[in-house]
Design a protein around this motif. Structure first.
Motif, PDB file in Angstrom:
ATOM      1  N   GLY A 142      24.462  -8.412   0.439  1.00  0.00           N
ATOM      2  CA  GLY A 142      24.589  -9.753  -0.118  1.00  0.00           C
ATOM      3  C   GLY A 142      25.475 -10.685   0.674  1.00  0.00           C
ATOM      4  O   GLY A 142      25.486 -11.904   0.393  1.00  0.00           O
ATOM      5  N   ALA A 143      26.208 -10.199   1.621  1.00  0.00           N
ATOM      6  CA  ALA A 143      27.092 -11.063   2.410  1.00  0.00           C
ATOM      7  C   ALA A 143      26.261 -12.075   3.205  1.00  0.00           C
ATOM      8  O   ALA A 143      25.206 -11.750   3.736  1.00  0.00           O
ATOM      9  CB  ALA A 143      27.952 -10.230   3.356  1.00  0.00           C
ATOM     10  N   ARG A 144      26.780 -13.297   3.273  1.00  0.00           N
ATOM     11  CA  ARG A 144      26.121 -14.342   4.064  1.00  0.00           C
ATOM     12  C   ARG A 144      26.771 -14.344   5.450  1.00  0.00           C
ATOM     13  O   ARG A 144      27.941 -14.713   5.584  1.00  0.00           O
ATOM     14  CB  ARG A 144      26.288 -15.695   3.394  1.00  0.00           C
ATOM     15  CG  ARG A 144      25.698 -15.794   1.984  1.00  0.00           C
ATOM     16  CD  ARG A 144      26.165 -17.051   1.275  1.00  0.00           C
ATOM     17  NE  ARG A 144      27.623 -17.066   1.146  1.00  0.00           N
ATOM     18  CZ  ARG A 144      28.333 -18.110   0.700  1.00  0.00           C
ATOM     19  NH1 ARG A 144      27.719 -19.229   0.362  1.00  0.00           N
ATOM     20  NH2 ARG A 144      29.646 -18.037   0.602  1.00  0.00           N
ATOM     21  N   VAL A 145      25.997 -13.937   6.437  1.00  0.00           N
ATOM     22  CA  VAL A 145      26.514 -13.815   7.800  1.00  0.00           C
ATOM     23  C   VAL A 145      25.803 -14.829   8.697  1.00  0.00           C
ATOM     24  O   VAL A 145      24.571 -14.854   8.759  1.00  0.00           O
ATOM     25  CB  VAL A 145      26.294 -12.398   8.362  1.00  0.00           C
ATOM     26  CG1 VAL A 145      26.809 -12.294   9.798  1.00  0.00           C
ATOM     27  CG2 VAL A 145      26.967 -11.361   7.463  1.00  0.00           C
ATOM     28  N   ALA A 161      23.965  -6.012  10.582  1.00  0.00           N
ATOM     29  CA  ALA A 161      24.202  -6.703   9.309  1.00  0.00           C
ATOM     30  C   ALA A 161      22.999  -6.588   8.378  1.00  0.00           C
ATOM     31  O   ALA A 161      23.147  -6.353   7.169  1.00  0.00           O
ATOM     32  CB  ALA A 161      24.533  -8.173   9.579  1.00  0.00           C
ATOM     33  N   ILE A 162      21.792  -6.756   8.928  1.00  0.00           N
ATOM     34  CA  ILE A 162      20.570  -6.608   8.125  1.00  0.00           C
ATOM     35  C   ILE A 162      20.477  -5.196   7.567  1.00  0.00           C
ATOM     36  O   ILE A 162      20.152  -4.970   6.391  1.00  0.00           O
ATOM     37  CB  ILE A 162      19.328  -6.935   8.968  1.00  0.00           C
ATOM     38  CG1 ILE A 162      19.250  -8.435   9.282  1.00  0.00           C
ATOM     39  CG2 ILE A 162      18.060  -6.438   8.287  1.00  0.00           C
ATOM     40  CD1 ILE A 162      18.803  -9.310   8.142  1.00  0.00           C
ATOM     41  N   ASP A 163      20.778  -4.198   8.399  1.00  0.00           N
ATOM     42  CA  ASP A 163      20.734  -2.802   7.964  1.00  0.00           C
ATOM     43  C   ASP A 163      21.694  -2.540   6.808  1.00  0.00           C
ATOM     44  O   ASP A 163      21.441  -1.663   5.967  1.00  0.00           O
ATOM     45  CB  ASP A 163      21.069  -1.866   9.123  1.00  0.00           C
ATOM     46  CG  ASP A 163      19.917  -1.714  10.106  1.00  0.00           C
ATOM     47  OD1 ASP A 163      18.804  -2.151   9.769  1.00  0.00           O
ATOM     48  OD2 ASP A 163      20.146  -1.174  11.205  1.00  0.00           O
ATOM     49  N   ARG A 164      22.795  -3.286   6.776  1.00  0.00           N
ATOM     50  CA  ARG A 164      23.792  -3.080   5.716  1.00  0.00           C
ATOM     51  C   ARG A 164      23.585  -4.004   4.518  1.00  0.00           C
ATOM     52  O   ARG A 164      24.453  -4.100   3.652  1.00  0.00           O
ATOM     53  CB  ARG A 164      25.198  -3.246   6.306  1.00  0.00           C
ATOM     54  CG  ARG A 164      25.524  -2.139   7.321  1.00  0.00           C
ATOM     55  CD  ARG A 164      26.806  -2.414   8.083  1.00  0.00           C
ATOM     56  NE  ARG A 164      28.010  -2.228   7.270  1.00  0.00           N
ATOM     57  CZ  ARG A 164      28.628  -1.069   7.112  1.00  0.00           C
ATOM     58  NH1 ARG A 164      28.167   0.027   7.695  1.00  0.00           N
ATOM     59  NH2 ARG A 164      29.721  -0.979   6.370  1.00  0.00           N
ATOM     60  N   GLY A 165      22.441  -4.698   4.495  1.00  0.00           N
ATOM     61  CA  GLY A 165      22.079  -5.484   3.319  1.00  0.00           C
ATOM     62  C   GLY A 165      22.566  -6.905   3.306  1.00  0.00           C
ATOM     63  O   GLY A 165      22.476  -7.587   2.269  1.00  0.00           O
ATOM     64  N   ALA A 166      23.065  -7.404   4.435  1.00  0.00           N
ATOM     65  CA  ALA A 166      23.545  -8.783   4.489  1.00  0.00           C
ATOM     66  C   ALA A 166      22.391  -9.756   4.751  1.00  0.00           C
ATOM     67  O   ALA A 166      21.307  -9.352   5.191  1.00  0.00           O
ATOM     68  CB  ALA A 166      24.597  -8.924   5.593  1.00  0.00           C
ATOM     69  N   GLU A 228      26.092 -22.169   4.955  1.00  0.00           N
ATOM     70  CA  GLU A 228      27.257 -21.558   4.310  1.00  0.00           C
ATOM     71  C   GLU A 228      27.333 -20.086   4.691  1.00  0.00           C
ATOM     72  O   GLU A 228      26.312 -19.412   4.833  1.00  0.00           O
ATOM     73  CB  GLU A 228      27.162 -21.712   2.795  1.00  0.00           C
ATOM     74  CG  GLU A 228      27.200 -23.164   2.328  1.00  0.00           C
ATOM     75  CD  GLU A 228      27.207 -23.282   0.817  1.00  0.00           C
ATOM     76  OE1 GLU A 228      27.054 -22.231   0.143  1.00  0.00           O
ATOM     77  OE2 GLU A 228      27.350 -24.407   0.313  1.00  0.00           O
ATOM     78  N   ALA A 229      28.555 -19.600   4.843  1.00  0.00           N
ATOM     79  CA  ALA A 229      28.730 -18.212   5.280  1.00  0.00           C
ATOM     80  C   ALA A 229      29.974 -17.595   4.673  1.00  0.00           C
ATOM     81  O   ALA A 229      30.956 -18.285   4.388  1.00  0.00           O
ATOM     82  CB  ALA A 229      28.823 -18.156   6.810  1.00  0.00           C
ATOM     83  N   ASP A 230      29.906 -16.272   4.490  1.00  0.00           N
ATOM     84  CA  ASP A 230      31.101 -15.510   4.131  1.00  0.00           C
ATOM     85  C   ASP A 230      31.850 -15.073   5.386  1.00  0.00           C
ATOM     86  O   ASP A 230      33.069 -14.943   5.384  1.00  0.00           O
ATOM     87  CB  ASP A 230      30.708 -14.272   3.309  1.00  0.00           C
ATOM     88  CG  ASP A 230      30.031 -14.645   1.999  1.00  0.00           C
ATOM     89  OD1 ASP A 230      30.637 -15.416   1.235  1.00  0.00           O
ATOM     90  OD2 ASP A 230      28.904 -14.180   1.764  1.00  0.00           O
ATOM     91  N   VAL A 231      31.077 -14.831   6.453  1.00  0.00           N
ATOM     92  CA  VAL A 231      31.678 -14.455   7.726  1.00  0.00           C
ATOM     93  C   VAL A 231      30.825 -15.049   8.846  1.00  0.00           C
ATOM     94  O   VAL A 231      29.604 -15.111   8.747  1.00  0.00           O
ATOM     95  CB  VAL A 231      31.789 -12.915   7.863  1.00  0.00           C
ATOM     96  CG1 VAL A 231      30.428 -12.248   7.790  1.00  0.00           C
ATOM     97  CG2 VAL A 231      32.481 -12.531   9.152  1.00  0.00           C
ATOM     98  N   VAL A 232      31.509 -15.504   9.894  1.00  0.00           N
ATOM     99  CA  VAL A 232      30.845 -16.111  11.050  1.00  0.00           C
ATOM    100  C   VAL A 232      31.179 -15.275  12.279  1.00  0.00           C
ATOM    101  O   VAL A 232      32.359 -15.040  12.573  1.00  0.00           O
ATOM    102  CB  VAL A 232      31.311 -17.567  11.266  1.00  0.00           C
ATOM    103  CG1 VAL A 232      30.676 -18.151  12.530  1.00  0.00           C
ATOM    104  CG2 VAL A 232      30.976 -18.419  10.049  1.00  0.00           C
ATOM    105  N   VAL A 233      30.149 -14.812  12.975  1.00  0.00           N
ATOM    106  CA  VAL A 233      30.351 -14.008  14.177  1.00  0.00           C
ATOM    107  C   VAL A 233      29.913 -14.839  15.384  1.00  0.00           C
ATOM    108  O   VAL A 233      28.783 -15.315  15.432  1.00  0.00           O
ATOM    109  CB  VAL A 233      29.547 -12.702  14.132  1.00  0.00           C
ATOM    110  CG1 VAL A 233      29.864 -11.843  15.361  1.00  0.00           C
ATOM    111  CG2 VAL A 233      29.841 -11.931  12.849  1.00  0.00           C
ATOM    112  N   VAL A 234      30.806 -15.004  16.327  1.00  0.00           N
ATOM    113  CA  VAL A 234      30.520 -15.812  17.514  1.00  0.00           C
ATOM    114  C   VAL A 234      30.212 -14.886  18.694  1.00  0.00           C
ATOM    115  O   VAL A 234      31.042 -14.065  19.081  1.00  0.00           O
ATOM    116  CB  VAL A 234      31.693 -16.744  17.865  1.00  0.00           C
ATOM    117  CG1 VAL A 234      31.344 -17.596  19.089  1.00  0.00           C
ATOM    118  CG2 VAL A 234      32.036 -17.639  16.675  1.00  0.00           C
TER     119      VAL A 234
END
Length: 406
Positions: A142-145, A161-166, A228-234
């Motif tokens: 459910g996390a928004r990445v 992230a997809i594998d972990r359900g995000a 919108e995001a819970d975490v942003v990966v650069v």
């Protein structure tokens, strides 16, 4: 005579160099100087198996402290290299101490490129094991990445992230993922693979503003889209850590230039791995490769040449990536090629693409065709001239093609 070697860096390149020196009978002093406090470890799994929770920390080890003690390799960890003094054959550390070596190998790697304005409590950069530990805990169902950049690191993070359900969105400034490496047709294939696996891919978009609220982060693109995001990966590329050689009479623009023997041009000073730009005669310029295989090969070549074994590193570059259950590989340089020949089914993500300059094979890109890619690497290395219809023909054995040229 070389009696001591000091390596600025304690990653893949440094570890391979140290092992090679000992295997080749060098019994002098070896010192590895690393900015991190961890003993040398593998970085590729940080965005693959380790990030996905499929690999333990101890499986990443390259050189354990016990191995170093048994083999007489000194680890100076938590002490970054600050400056090299070629005349004194010494390395000055950030803590003010100095380490001397008859030969000095610069293997300082690089650090993530940090675009202006992309900084905050929810922004993550992936380079170290500490970065991976933090991010792994945040990739939950459910996390928004939001991933900024559709290079190999960005795509691998998206896969984990997809594998972990995000829920994953990738924002890429270019028109397609990896187009600068693979060209437009194969870049489009990568885009299709991302979308087929649930990634919301936004190409031709640049992040213009970033803000954080009590409930998350908001990225606004130049086109006016808000995400919108819970975490942003650069994943915006890497900056080579050239600072230790600044002022040492060595060019540092875009990395440290070296020849096929990993020599910098300054006597007794070598460079290898992510920080080095090696001369590529086929391209007529220096090229910096940020890949595991290159770090291995250059680390080995540098060690052998420090010992006077005159061993050039001339193999074409090769890298691999694991994404969404597929093995993705690329070898050679696609720059300057004028034809693309495909064997297999692109729509099934089961193929190999050959990049030709005239009839000469210069590069190859494959998804789930590791065996074919391995042969293609050998064909690229010998500048093989090959007919397009043979390359395209699934019944034509690539091994036979290579054997016929040998």
């Amino acid at each position: 005579m070389i009696e001591s070697v000091v390596v600025a860096g304690a990653g893949q390149t440094a570890a391979v160099a140290a092992r090679t020196l000992r295997r080749r009978g060098f019994d002098g002093r070896i010192t590895l100087v690393g900015a991190e406090h961890d003993a040398p470890y593998q970085r590729p799994p940080l965005s693959k198996e380790y990030l996905a929770g499929e690999q333990d920390r101890d499986e990443l080890s390259l050189l354990t402290p016990d191995w170093c003690e048994c083999n007489g390799v000194e680890l100076r960890l938590g002490a970054a290299a600050a400056a090299i003094r070629p005349a004194e054959r010494s390395l000055e550390l950030a803590d003010g101490t100095t380490v001397r070596g008859d030969a000095v190998l610069i293997a300082t790697g690089g650090r993530p490129r940090r675009p202006p304005g992309l900084d905050g409590d929810r922004v993550r950069y992936l380079r170290t094991i500490a970065d991976a530990d933090r991010l792994r805990a945040e990739l939950r169902p459910g996390a928004r990445v939001v991933v900024v950049g559709a290079g190999f690191i960005g795509c691998e993070v998206a896969s984990a992230a997809i594998d972990r359900g995000a829920h994953v969105t990738i924002v890429e400034q270019a028109g397609r993922p990896l187009g600068h490496v693979l060209g437009d047709p194969m870049g489009d294939v990568m885009a299709a693979m991302l979308r087929a696996n649930g990634v919301d891919l936004r190409t031709g978009e640049k992040v213009e503003r970033y803000a954080e609220t009590a409930s998350g982060a908001v990225l606004t693109t130049a086109g006016g889209t808000s995400l919108e995001a819970d975490v942003v990966v650069v994943g915006a590329g890497m900056v080579p850590n050239v600072e230790p050689v600044t002022g040492a009479g060595i060019d540092t623009a875009g990395g440290i230039p070296v020849d096929a023997y990993c020599r910098t041009g300054v006597d007794g000073v070598y460079a290898a791995g992510d920080v080095a730009r090696q001369w590529q005669p086929r391209l007529g310029r220096h090229v910096r490769a940020e890949h595991f295989d290159n770090a291995n090969a250059q680390g080995m070549a540098a060690a052998k040449n420090i010992l006077g074994l005159n061993t050039p590193h001339t193999a074409p570059p090769w890298f691999w990536s694991d994404q969404f259950g597929h093995g993705v590989q690329h070898a050679g340089h696609a720059d300057g090629t004028d034809r693309l020949v495909v064997r297999g089914r692109v729509e099934d993500f089961d193929f190999i693409a050959f990049y030709l300059s005239g009839d000469v094979l210069r590069a190859a890109f494959a998804i789930d065709r590791g065996g074919d890619l391995a042969i293609a690497r050998q064909l690229i290395a010998c500048d093989a001239a090959l007919a397009s219809d043979v390359l395209r023909d699934e019944d034509a054995d690539l091994t036979d093609l290579f054997d016929a040229l040998s």
